[in-house]
Design a protein around this motif. Sequence first.
Motif, mmCIF file in Angstrom:
data_model
loop_
_atom_site.group_PDB
_atom_site.id
_atom_site.type_symbol
_atom_site.label_atom_id
_atom_site.label_comp_id
_atom_site.label_asym_id
_atom_site.label_seq_id
_atom_site.Cartn_x
_atom_site.Cartn_y
_atom_site.Cartn_z
ATOM 1 N N GLU A 50 0.816 -1.312 0.117
ATOM 2 C CA GLU A 50 0.240 -0.015 0.012
ATOM 3 C C GLU A 50 0.957 1.206 0.142
ATOM 4 O O GLU A 50 0.286 2.345 0.032
ATOM 5 N N GLY A 51 2.388 1.260 0.075
ATOM 6 C CA GLY A 51 3.041 2.106 0.099
ATOM 7 C C GLY A 51 3.388 2.684 1.471
ATOM 8 O O GLY A 51 4.270 3.617 1.465
ATOM 9 N N TYR A 52 2.766 2.570 2.530
ATOM 10 C CA TYR A 52 3.215 2.971 3.752
ATOM 11 C C TYR A 52 4.448 2.047 4.470
ATOM 12 O O TYR A 52 4.648 0.588 3.671
ATOM 13 N N ASN A 72 8.886 10.128 1.357
ATOM 14 C CA ASN A 72 9.850 11.083 0.734
ATOM 15 C C ASN A 72 10.623 10.028 -0.227
ATOM 16 O O ASN A 72 11.985 10.294 -0.323
ATOM 17 N N GLY A 73 10.420 9.396 -0.741
ATOM 18 C CA GLY A 73 11.083 8.682 -2.056
ATOM 19 C C GLY A 73 11.783 7.491 -1.562
ATOM 20 O O GLY A 73 12.607 6.850 -2.478
ATOM 21 N N ALA A 74 11.699 7.115 -0.041
ATOM 22 C CA ALA A 74 12.304 5.899 0.247
ATOM 23 C C ALA A 74 11.519 4.533 -0.084
ATOM 24 O O ALA A 74 10.429 4.435 -0.295
ATOM 25 N N GLU A 103 21.038 5.431 2.210
ATOM 26 C CA GLU A 103 21.635 4.471 1.376
ATOM 27 C C GLU A 103 20.589 3.791 0.602
ATOM 28 O O GLU A 103 19.889 3.223 1.332
ATOM 29 N N ARG A 104 20.565 3.663 -0.732
ATOM 30 C CA ARG A 104 19.449 3.071 -1.373
ATOM 31 C C ARG A 104 20.156 1.271 -1.336
ATOM 32 O O ARG A 104 21.136 0.916 -1.264
ATOM 33 N N SER A 105 19.082 0.458 -1.241
ATOM 34 C CA SER A 105 19.259 -0.735 -1.227
ATOM 35 C C SER A 105 20.112 -1.617 -2.255
ATOM 36 O O SER A 105 19.691 -0.836 -3.450
ATOM 37 N N ILE A 106 20.836 -2.424 -1.879
ATOM 38 C CA ILE A 106 21.589 -2.991 -3.122
ATOM 39 C C ILE A 106 20.929 -4.286 -3.757
ATOM 40 O O ILE A 106 21.111 -4.814 -4.723
ATOM 41 N N GLY A 196 17.081 6.657 -8.463
ATOM 42 C CA GLY A 196 16.545 7.770 -7.850
ATOM 43 C C GLY A 196 15.045 8.166 -8.221
ATOM 44 O O GLY A 196 14.414 7.597 -8.795
ATOM 45 N N TRP A 197 14.406 9.006 -7.721
ATOM 46 C CA TRP A 197 13.277 9.257 -7.563
ATOM 47 C C TRP A 197 12.968 10.889 -7.330
ATOM 48 O O TRP A 197 12.918 11.431 -6.238
ATOM 49 N N GLU A 198 12.911 11.643 -8.671
ATOM 50 C CA GLU A 198 12.641 13.169 -8.400
ATOM 51 C C GLU A 198 11.405 13.411 -7.638
ATOM 52 O O GLU A 198 10.214 12.750 -7.922
ATOM 53 N N ARG A 199 11.394 14.430 -6.977
ATOM 54 C CA ARG A 199 10.233 14.807 -6.145
ATOM 55 C C ARG A 199 8.978 14.961 -6.847
ATOM 56 O O ARG A 199 7.839 14.220 -6.139
ATOM 57 N N ASN A 200 8.683 15.211 -8.060
ATOM 58 C CA ASN A 200 7.441 15.583 -8.622
ATOM 59 C C ASN A 200 7.301 14.334 -9.588
ATOM 60 O O ASN A 200 6.212 14.274 -10.296
ATOM 61 N N ALA A 201 8.043 13.348 -9.665
ATOM 62 C CA ALA A 201 7.769 12.362 -10.567
ATOM 63 C C ALA A 201 6.956 11.193 -10.127
ATOM 64 O O ALA A 201 7.003 10.807 -9.003
ATOM 65 N N PRO A 202 6.159 10.620 -10.851
ATOM 66 C CA PRO A 202 4.985 9.571 -10.539
ATOM 67 C C PRO A 202 5.831 8.414 -10.224
ATOM 68 O O PRO A 202 5.147 7.566 -9.469
ATOM 69 N N ASN A 203 7.166 7.886 -10.779
ATOM 70 C CA ASN A 203 7.727 6.667 -10.535
ATOM 71 C C ASN A 203 9.120 6.997 -10.360
ATOM 72 O O ASN A 203 9.727 8.054 -10.796
ATOM 73 N N PRO A 204 9.752 5.865 -9.530
ATOM 74 C CA PRO A 204 11.309 5.958 -9.407
ATOM 75 C C PRO A 204 11.710 5.794 -10.759
ATOM 76 O O PRO A 204 11.079 4.886 -11.609
#
Length: 837
Positions: A50-52, A72-74, A103-106, A196-204
């Motif tokens: 669900e995204g949370y 916030n994009g995590a 750090e992003r997951s590998i 990455g995931w820009e702040r206003n982008a719908p997808n990473p």
Amino acid sequence: MNGRNRRKSGNGEQRRNYGRHDKRHDRRDGDQNRRKEYPTFTGRVQMTREGYVFVIVEGEEDDIFVKAAKTNGALNGDTVKVAVTKEKTDTRRKEGEIVEIIERSIKPFVGILHIVGPQAWVLMQSRSMPYDISVDIIDKDGNRVLDSGRSGKTDGLLVLSGNGEFSVRGVYEVVDGNRSELKCHSGMKVAALVDGWERNAPNPHGHLTDVLGEPGDNDTEMHSILAEYALPYRFEAEVENAADSISDKITEKDLENRRDFRDTLTFTIDPEDAKDFDDALSFRKLQNGNFEVGVHIADVSYYVTPGSMLDKEAQARGTSVYLVDRTVPMLPEKLSNKLCSLRPNEDKLTFSAVFELNPRATVENFWLGRTIICSDYRFAYETAQQIIDNGEESMNMELRGGTDGKHAPVADPVLEASPEAAARREAEKKASKTFDAKAADRSASAMGEGVYEGCLIPDNIKEAILDLNMLAGKIRKRRFASGAISFDRPEMKVEVDEKGRPVRVYEKETKEANWLIEEFMLLANRTVAEFVATGGKIGSGEKKNAKTFVYRVHDEPNAEKIQGLREFAGNFGYKMGETGNGKEISESLNELLAESKGKPEFDALELIALRSMAKACYSTDNIGHYGLAFRYYTHFTSPIRRYPDTMVHRLLAMYLKGAESQSKEYYEDQCKHASEREVIAAEAERDSIKYKLVEFMQDKVGAEFEGHISGLTDWGMYVEIEPTKIEGMVALRDVKSDFFEFDEDHYRIVGRRTHKIYRLGDPVKIKVKATNLEQKLLDYELLDGNEGSSAEEDGKVIAGGGSKEQGSNKAARKEKVHRAIKATKSRKNKAEKGKKN
């Protein structure tokens, strides 16, 4: 793809517009927020579909809940900094907001590649990733076909090849010695990393790390599981070549400073389907009435030298990975299945612990050092067990099984006359057109076809098995008397056919033949650890300045969790003994498990007892091994499949030659890495089992099964069906006979109208409702006629042992039980939190 994510999550529009909401909120309350400081923690993200998310903070009892709009994009697996904005209360969990992605997951995300014109996405069907990942398409010159505003790195991006086919820039495979970029097309299963995931982008956005194949194909699905854990399923050509370049000839130089055991009776005992044999036992009777038992371990460290390409590969992998239908080895086949595998009738270099034991199974002398052996026989556990089962009578019987390495089982002239073997071979021929290739493979690797249909077992080996079993039994009895804990959870195995399809689920039996090997491996591991820790003076206690070594350690249980177990067990009428120290805890646990064995609540009690245990790991700081009741313990016996064992061999070899203590910092770092790799491999193995179990149940949708309740949550009950122990979930919202609620205080589910009660271990009947292979989920439906119990009847049990609850302080007791339940909640419940909605 924006619409797809909105439909999937149910709150995509809110998430899409959240960036603008944030800015308004900042303008309105910015000064106030800047003045207020929230406590922050660093943790790992566990995301729901669900995204949370829940942020797991090491050392903290409670995780931190973060709404989808505050992530916030995590993404799942990321290491983040989270600010706690709402503290925990009686009715609300701790909440927060992710303020930094450290750090992003590998670990890649696995999904289906979807390409429309100049755009590509990896579509997610995961329980832990609700967002699709966009992947840029580039031309042959590296220019992006569609302007995404991104530039720079192009490895892992798609290059149009024509006719709907694409190559993956900079990601290669080797086929028949030729290296080329991976090829793919829309609809294939792929692995992708988020960049990455820009702040206003719908997808990473991200890039591909692998092309796994067509969905549904067995190899594709198994490779997908490995990819999700960033586990390699093949060796690079350079690594294979490095292994192939090692000579399989044993020279006079190789024999220097080695004891020769080639004339001593030696054999291996392993699972029937084992493909590498890294331990063997030698046995002989001494003139003084004692026994010499040699534990011989493949000398991997002699071939895999520090800093070499093979060493770096083994170090990075850390361990072999065992999926349902395959082994992903730590070392290439030339080493794992051939050079270092202790196959019968072949000279092999080994590192050994040799013991002199008296008839009471007490060690009177021991020796550690490098050796050479030649195994006389390869047993399966079942083959050795038939000798143990028949006892002294086996000496008068013509027992068969395994191989001596001189005759492939199907070519054994004596065996050819066996009607059982002939019938088996005929059945195999009919079942598979690849029979000849399979038989040739078994013969070449001396795997020993058949448990009971092998070569004739010589009398001297049968006698050795009986004597070793006698010694092992005495060692085992002493170990449990010293405080070792006896957990005996059934291990279910999935049998697959030649195409990887599950055909049978059965319980793996563990008998004396398994214990025989286990006890002598434990003896070798313990002795090696104590030898180094005491400076060679066994029994003298650990030296203050002991040399750096790799230990396998297991801390004592958490006192609060043991108290929680005591209170939980009390709900079923059990009284645990004293738990003031480690030995008292182990005695009380063993007594509790023995008393509850065979009763409905046994599985729940054993599971909670297991979860009260600390997790074993590798460390240079020796704190002992609580579960085994050993003051000193290491891993010495499996260097083919565990890198820590290879490190132990190296250190022991150096210290036997008088070397100074090695770098503690270096080896501690290696211990942490090896412990992490072990956890990852275990998770991948569990996922492969879950996948195959769901696949096994696919053609059983609508079928009815007897089972028992194995877990309870506020959204459903978990049920294990008989006889396969396959677990699925009955959602409470789907139970139409009443509105059922989870009574956490008493760990039961209660009907609001009928007051019908379901408790752990209760027998129930279910129907298989649905299967979901992608998410490895099974849904069951509770059938009418499941009686449960009434609130009045259940109250007697909860009061303990059928008697009425004494005293009037019910509120205090309720809080006490509440703490017990909370302390013993299962990890599985955490992983399934997303099911609440």
